[in-house]
Design an enzyme around this catalytic site. Structure first.
Site, PDB file in Angstrom:
ATOM      1  N   ARG A  50      21.960 130.465 -57.820  1.00  0.00           N
ATOM      2  CA  ARG A  50      22.273 131.535 -56.879  1.00  0.00           C
ATOM      3  C   ARG A  50      21.118 132.519 -56.811  1.00  0.00           C
ATOM      4  O   ARG A  50      20.168 132.413 -57.581  1.00  0.00           O
ATOM      5  CB  ARG A  50      23.590 132.227 -57.267  1.00  0.00           C
ATOM      6  CG  ARG A  50      23.671 132.455 -58.765  1.00  0.00           C
ATOM      7  CD  ARG A  50      24.081 133.787 -59.262  1.00  0.00           C
ATOM      8  NE  ARG A  50      23.563 134.901 -58.583  1.00  0.00           N
ATOM      9  CZ  ARG A  50      22.438 135.530 -58.932  1.00  0.00           C
ATOM     10  NH1 ARG A  50      21.691 135.119 -59.941  1.00  0.00           N
ATOM     11  NH2 ARG A  50      22.038 136.590 -58.285  1.00  0.00           N
ATOM     12  N   ASP A 241      19.409 139.582 -49.564  1.00  0.00           N
ATOM     13  CA  ASP A 241      19.658 138.195 -49.153  1.00  0.00           C
ATOM     14  C   ASP A 241      19.114 137.909 -47.771  1.00  0.00           C
ATOM     15  O   ASP A 241      18.782 136.787 -47.441  1.00  0.00           O
ATOM     16  CB  ASP A 241      21.150 137.880 -49.218  1.00  0.00           C
ATOM     17  CG  ASP A 241      21.565 137.725 -50.666  1.00  0.00           C
ATOM     18  OD1 ASP A 241      21.835 138.757 -51.317  1.00  0.00           O
ATOM     19  OD2 ASP A 241      21.550 136.583 -51.159  1.00  0.00           O
ATOM     20  N   LYS A 252      24.450 141.849 -51.996  1.00  0.00           N
ATOM     21  CA  LYS A 252      25.779 141.661 -52.600  1.00  0.00           C
ATOM     22  C   LYS A 252      26.746 142.787 -52.243  1.00  0.00           C
ATOM     23  O   LYS A 252      26.363 143.958 -52.213  1.00  0.00           O
ATOM     24  CB  LYS A 252      25.599 141.566 -54.114  1.00  0.00           C
ATOM     25  CG  LYS A 252      26.840 141.344 -54.928  1.00  0.00           C
ATOM     26  CD  LYS A 252      27.642 140.147 -54.492  1.00  0.00           C
ATOM     27  CE  LYS A 252      26.843 138.855 -54.488  1.00  0.00           C
ATOM     28  NZ  LYS A 252      27.528 137.753 -53.755  1.00  0.00           N
TER      29      LYS A 252
HETATM   30  O1  MRU Z   1      26.026 135.592 -54.416  1.00  0.00           O
HETATM   31  P1  MRU Z   1      24.698 135.690 -55.104  1.00  0.00           P
HETATM   32  O2  MRU Z   1      24.818 135.832 -56.576  1.00  0.00           O
HETATM   33  O3  MRU Z   1      23.768 134.562 -54.695  1.00  0.00           O
HETATM   34  O4  MRU Z   1      24.074 137.034 -54.539  1.00  0.00           O
HETATM   35  C1  MRU Z   1      22.793 137.406 -54.943  1.00  0.00           C
HETATM   36  C2  MRU Z   1      22.365 138.740 -54.477  1.00  0.00           C
HETATM   37  O5  MRU Z   1      23.060 139.411 -53.741  1.00  0.00           O
HETATM   38  C3  MRU Z   1      21.002 139.201 -54.897  1.00  0.00           C
HETATM   39  O6  MRU Z   1      20.947 140.589 -54.981  1.00  0.00           O
HETATM   40  C4  MRU Z   1      19.977 138.741 -53.855  1.00  0.00           C
HETATM   41  O7  MRU Z   1      20.095 137.367 -53.608  1.00  0.00           O
HETATM   42  C5  MRU Z   1      18.600 139.047 -54.267  1.00  0.00           C
HETATM   43  S1  MRU Z   1      17.995 137.930 -55.457  1.00  0.00           S
HETATM   44  C6  MRU Z   1      16.390 138.263 -55.795  1.00  0.00           C
END
Ligand code: MRU
Length: 354
Positions: A50, A241, A252
Site C-alpha cells: 500500500r 495519493d 488518507k
Molecule cells: O490506503 P493506503 O494505506 O494505501 O493510503 C496511503 C496514504 O494515504 C498515504 O498517505 C499516501 O499514499 C502517501 S504514501 C507516500
C-alpha cells in the site's frame, strides 16, 4: 532507516517479487515472494502492499510476472497479455494515480519491444519496472533533502497515515525529511494519528519511525485538533495519493480534518509527494476518484462486530484537502508555496522552487 518494502530478487527475468505483508505489521515482519501477477493484484487490493508510490512499483513488477506467464508463440499475443494484466492491476485501487502512471509506462515499454518475442517484452517491461523503482527511491531522497528546510531542531511534527519507507520504494515522502532531520540530530518528535479504520499510523508509521529511533507518540485521529489547540504541534506533514493540477490533494481519510485544524490554529500544513503522484489531467480535487473500502472495516474491530447490524456506513478511504489549506507542496523538484496552479511538476511551464 532500513525497511525495504519491495524488491525484485533473483536472476533478471527469472526473478521474483518480494514484499513485506503490511497487514501483519507491527506484530510480525513477513516477507512474501511471488511469481504471479494475480497475487500482486490481490496484495494491492488487500493492502498487503500500500501507499501510492509502492502501489505503482508493485503493479509494474506485477506486469513483468504477468507477461512472463504468457505461454503462446504469437508475438502480438504477449502484448495482448500485457494489456490484460494492466487492466487487472488497474482495477485494484482507484485513488493513487501512481498506479496508472506506472501501468502506462510499462505498457509503452512493452509496445516498444513489439516483435522481440515473449522474453524480449519481459526484459523490456522488467527494465521499466526497475527504472520506476529506482526513480521513486531517488525522488524520496530528493524530497527528504528539499523538505529539510521546513524543519528545525526540536520540532514537533504531526503526521497522518503512513508516508514512509513502507509506502514507497525508498525512505518515504512526508517521513523523508524527518529521517534526514533525525540523522542530523534535530531531536524531532512525531505525533502519529492512528488513522482509523486501518491504522496505518499506529501500526506502520509508529513502527517504522521507532525502528529508526525517532521519538513517537500515537494519538487517535480525533485528538489531533486538540493537540494543535494545546500547541503541541509545530507543523503537519502528510503524503498524497493524487494531487490535482491546482494543488488539491487526496490523501488518507482524516487528512482534511488535520489540515482544517492546522489552519484554525495557525500551524503550517505541508504535503510531500513525488511528481508521479501529480495528475495534470485533473483540474481540481472534484475530479479525483475516491475509493470506498469494505464496510466491515468500520463496523467490526478485530473480527468483533462493534456497530449494530443493518446500520448505514460511510467509508471513504481518502479525502481531498483544498489547495488553499496547504502551506507548501514538496516534490523532488523542491518546496513550492502557493499558488500551485500551473506550477506543479508536469502541470505547466514554470517549475522549481518558489
Ligand atoms: O490506503 P493506503 O494505506 O494505501 O493510503 C496511503 C496514504 O494515504 C498515504 O498517505 C499516501 O499514499 C502517501 S504514501 C507516500
Amino acid at each position: 532507516m532500513s525497511v525495504r518494502s519491495i524488491e525484485w530478487v533473483g536472476e533478471g527475468i527469472e526473478g521474483r517479487l518480494r514484499f513485506i505483508d503490511q497487514t501483519l505489521l507491527p506484530g510480525r515482519v513477513v516477507y512474501v515472494e511471488t511469481v504471479a501477477a494475480e497475487e500482486v493484484a490481490a496484495a494491492i487490493r488487500s493492502l498487503k502492499v500500500r501507499g501510492a508510490p509502492l502501489i505503482g512499483i508493485a503493479a509494474a513488477f506485477g506486469c513483468v510476472l504477468g507477461v512472463r506467464d504468457y505461454g503462446g508463440a504469437d508475438g502480438d499475443g504477449v502484448l495482448r497479455r500485457l494489456d490484460e494484466v494492466c487492466r487487472m492491476l488497474a482495477q485494484t485501487r482507484p485513488t493513487a494515480v501512481n498506479l496508472f502512471h506506472a501501468l502506462e509506462r510499462v505498457r509503452r515499454a512493452g509496445d516498444a519491444a513489439r516483435g522481440a518475442g515473449r522474453d524480449g517484452v519481459v526484459k523490456k517491461v522488467l527494465e521499466e519496472a526497475l527504472a520506476i523503482a529506482a526513480e521513486e527511491r531517488g525522488m524520496c531522497r530528493r524530497i527528504g533533502e528539499a523538505g529539510l528546510e521546513l524543519l528545525r531542531p526540536g520540532m514537533r511534527i504531526l503526521t497522518h497515515c503512513n508516508a514512509g519507507a513502507l509506502a514507497t520504494g525508498g525512505m518515504g515522502t512526508a517521513l523523508a525529511p524527518v529521517y534526514r532531520a533525525h540523522a542530523e540530530g534535530y531531536g524531532i518528535k512525531v505525533y502519529v494519528d492512528e488513522t482509523r479504520p486501518l491504522l496505518q499510523g499506529s501500526r506502520l508509521t509508529a513502527w517504522e519511525l521507532m525502528q529508526a529511533g525517532v521519538e513517537v507518540t500515537v494519538l487517535c485521529d480525533g485528538a489531533a485538533a486538540w493537540a494543535m489547540r494545546r500547541r503541541l504541534v509545530d507543523a503537519v506533514l502528510v503524503g498524497a495519493d493524487r494531487i490535482a493540477a491546482n494543488g488539491d490533494t487526496a490523501n488518507k481519510i482524516g487528512t482534511l480534518a488535520a489540515a482544517t485544524a492546522a489552519r484554525r490554529y495557525g500551524i503550517p500544513f505541508y504535503v510531500f509527494a513525488p511528481s508521479s503522484t501529480i495528475d495534470p489531467e485533473i483540474e481540481n480535487g472534484d475530479g479525483i476518484p475516491i475509493e470506498e473500502r469494505p464496510l466491515d472495516a468500520i463496523t467490526s474491530w478485530a473480527g468483533v462486530r462493534i456497530a449494530p447490524e443493518g446500520v448505514a456506513v460511510f467509508a471513504p478511504a481518502f479525502d481531498v484537502t483544498s489547495a488553499e489549506l496547504i502551506s507548501a507542496i514538496v516534490t523532488e523538484e523542491g518546496v513550492l508555496r502557493p499558488p500551485f496552479e500551473g506550477r506543479l511538476p508536469g502541470c505547466g511551464s514554470a517549475r522549481g522552487r518558489s
